[in-house]
Scaffold this motif. Structure first.
Motif, short mmCIF file in Angstrom:
data_model
loop_
_atom_site.label_atom_id
_atom_site.label_comp_id
_atom_site.label_asym_id
_atom_site.label_seq_id
_atom_site.Cartn_x
_atom_site.Cartn_y
_atom_site.Cartn_z
N TYR A 63 0.81 -1.22 0.00
CA TYR A 63 0.00 0.00 0.00
C TYR A 63 0.84 1.27 0.00
N SER A 64 2.00 1.23 0.64
CA SER A 64 2.86 2.42 0.68
C SER A 64 3.71 2.54 -0.59
N LEU A 65 3.82 1.49 -1.36
CA LEU A 65 4.60 1.38 -2.59
C LEU A 65 6.10 1.25 -2.35
N VAL A 66 6.63 1.95 -1.36
CA VAL A 66 8.07 1.89 -1.10
C VAL A 66 8.33 1.98 0.40
N GLU A 67 9.27 1.18 0.87
CA GLU A 67 9.74 1.23 2.26
C GLU A 67 11.26 1.37 2.19
N SER A 68 11.81 2.19 3.08
CA SER A 68 13.27 2.37 3.09
C SER A 68 13.83 1.86 4.41
N TYR A 69 15.06 1.36 4.33
CA TYR A 69 15.74 0.77 5.48
C TYR A 69 17.22 1.10 5.41
N SER A 70 17.90 0.80 6.50
CA SER A 70 19.35 0.82 6.51
C SER A 70 19.79 -0.63 6.69
N ALA A 71 20.58 -1.11 5.75
CA ALA A 71 21.04 -2.50 5.78
C ALA A 71 22.56 -2.50 5.81
N GLN A 72 23.13 -2.84 6.93
CA GLN A 72 24.58 -2.83 7.12
C GLN A 72 25.17 -1.48 6.76
N GLY A 73 24.47 -0.42 7.18
CA GLY A 73 24.94 0.94 6.96
C GLY A 73 24.70 1.49 5.57
N ARG A 74 24.08 0.71 4.71
CA ARG A 74 23.79 1.17 3.35
C ARG A 74 22.29 1.32 3.18
N PRO A 75 21.87 2.21 2.28
CA PRO A 75 20.43 2.35 2.05
C PRO A 75 19.86 1.11 1.37
N ALA A 76 18.65 0.78 1.74
CA ALA A 76 17.93 -0.34 1.11
C ALA A 76 16.50 0.10 0.86
N TRP A 77 15.99 -0.23 -0.29
CA TRP A 77 14.65 0.14 -0.69
C TRP A 77 13.89 -1.10 -1.11
N HIS A 78 12.65 -1.21 -0.68
CA HIS A 78 11.79 -2.33 -1.08
C HIS A 78 10.54 -1.70 -1.69
N LEU A 79 10.31 -1.99 -2.94
CA LEU A 79 9.16 -1.46 -3.66
C LEU A 79 8.23 -2.59 -4.06
N ASP A 80 6.94 -2.33 -3.98
CA ASP A 80 5.92 -3.26 -4.49
C ASP A 80 5.03 -2.43 -5.40
N LEU A 81 5.14 -2.67 -6.70
CA LEU A 81 4.45 -1.84 -7.69
C LEU A 81 3.17 -2.48 -8.20
N TYR A 82 2.63 -3.46 -7.49
CA TYR A 82 1.44 -4.18 -7.93
C TYR A 82 0.28 -3.24 -8.21
N ARG A 83 0.13 -2.19 -7.42
CA ARG A 83 -1.02 -1.29 -7.55
C ARG A 83 -0.78 -0.14 -8.52
N ILE A 84 0.37 -0.13 -9.19
CA ILE A 84 0.67 0.93 -10.15
C ILE A 84 0.07 0.56 -11.51
N ALA A 85 -0.68 1.48 -12.08
CA ALA A 85 -1.27 1.24 -13.40
C ALA A 85 -0.39 1.79 -14.51
N ASP A 86 0.40 2.84 -14.20
CA ASP A 86 1.22 3.49 -15.21
C ASP A 86 2.52 3.94 -14.55
N PRO A 87 3.67 3.72 -15.18
CA PRO A 87 4.94 4.13 -14.59
C PRO A 87 4.99 5.61 -14.22
N GLY A 88 4.22 6.46 -14.92
CA GLY A 88 4.18 7.88 -14.60
C GLY A 88 3.72 8.16 -13.18
N GLU A 89 2.99 7.23 -12.59
CA GLU A 89 2.52 7.40 -11.21
C GLU A 89 3.68 7.41 -10.21
N LEU A 90 4.84 6.94 -10.63
CA LEU A 90 5.98 6.86 -9.72
C LEU A 90 6.73 8.19 -9.57
N GLU A 91 6.44 9.15 -10.41
CA GLU A 91 7.17 10.42 -10.39
C GLU A 91 7.14 11.09 -9.02
#
Length: 160
Positions: A63-91
């Motif tokens: 539902y949030s589309l993206v979650e951010s974390y710190s993994a061993q001191g580096r940025p980590a991003w987890h995205l779930d784009l199931y609910r996206i109908a068009d890539p333009g929605e990601l802007e």
């Protein structure tokens, strides 16, 4: 290096594979997670992030589309784009941070964000195989090939 396949009899085997992959990551990586609903994409991502030391609750970004974390001191991003109908929605998500070469980027349903995402280093296809699941990993860059080669050595019992 060519693709590699694993048979995963249960969710524990899926988590174990993700944990082994986490153990060989020594740099950022963009991982596209493909598979039908329920094939284990989120389970794989959670296990990978957990193995990289993300101590907080690892939420599904359905539902949030993206979650951010710190993994061993580096940025980590987890995205779930199931609910996206068009890539333009990601802007409006401000995805510029995904292009950080040190970041781990895990993308479920990446085909829905085509053109708005960094290119994959590694593609993981998760699917049903009888009563269990299967995973096929396909490198798409030198970084992806390196990670898959190190994972293959770990699976063969060699030191990573």
């Amino acid at each position: 290096m060519t693709e590699r396949r694993w048979e995963l009899p249960d969710e524990g085997a899926t988590a174990a594979l993700a944990t082994r992959l986490a153990a060989v990551l020594d740099e950022g990586l963009v991982v596209y997670l493909h598979g039908d609903l329920g094939a284990g994409k989120t389970s794989f991502a959670r296990a990978l992030l957990g193995a990289l030391g993300v101590g907080e609750r690892i939420k599904s970004p359905t539902y949030s589309l993206v979650e951010s974390y710190s993994a061993q001191g580096r940025p980590a991003w987890h995205l779930d784009l199931y609910r996206i109908a068009d890539p333009g929605e990601l802007e409006w998500l401000g995805l510029d941070a995904l292009y950080d070469p040190a970041a781990l980027v895990l993308v479920e349903w990446p085909e829905r964000g085509a053109g708005a995402l960094p290119a994959a280093d590694l593609i993981v296809h998760l699917g049903y195989a009888g009563a269990g699941r299967s995973a096929v990993m396909e490198p798409r860059s030198e970084r992806g090939a390196g990670a898959l080669a190190r994972l293959s050595r770990v699976d063969a019992g060699d030191v990573a």
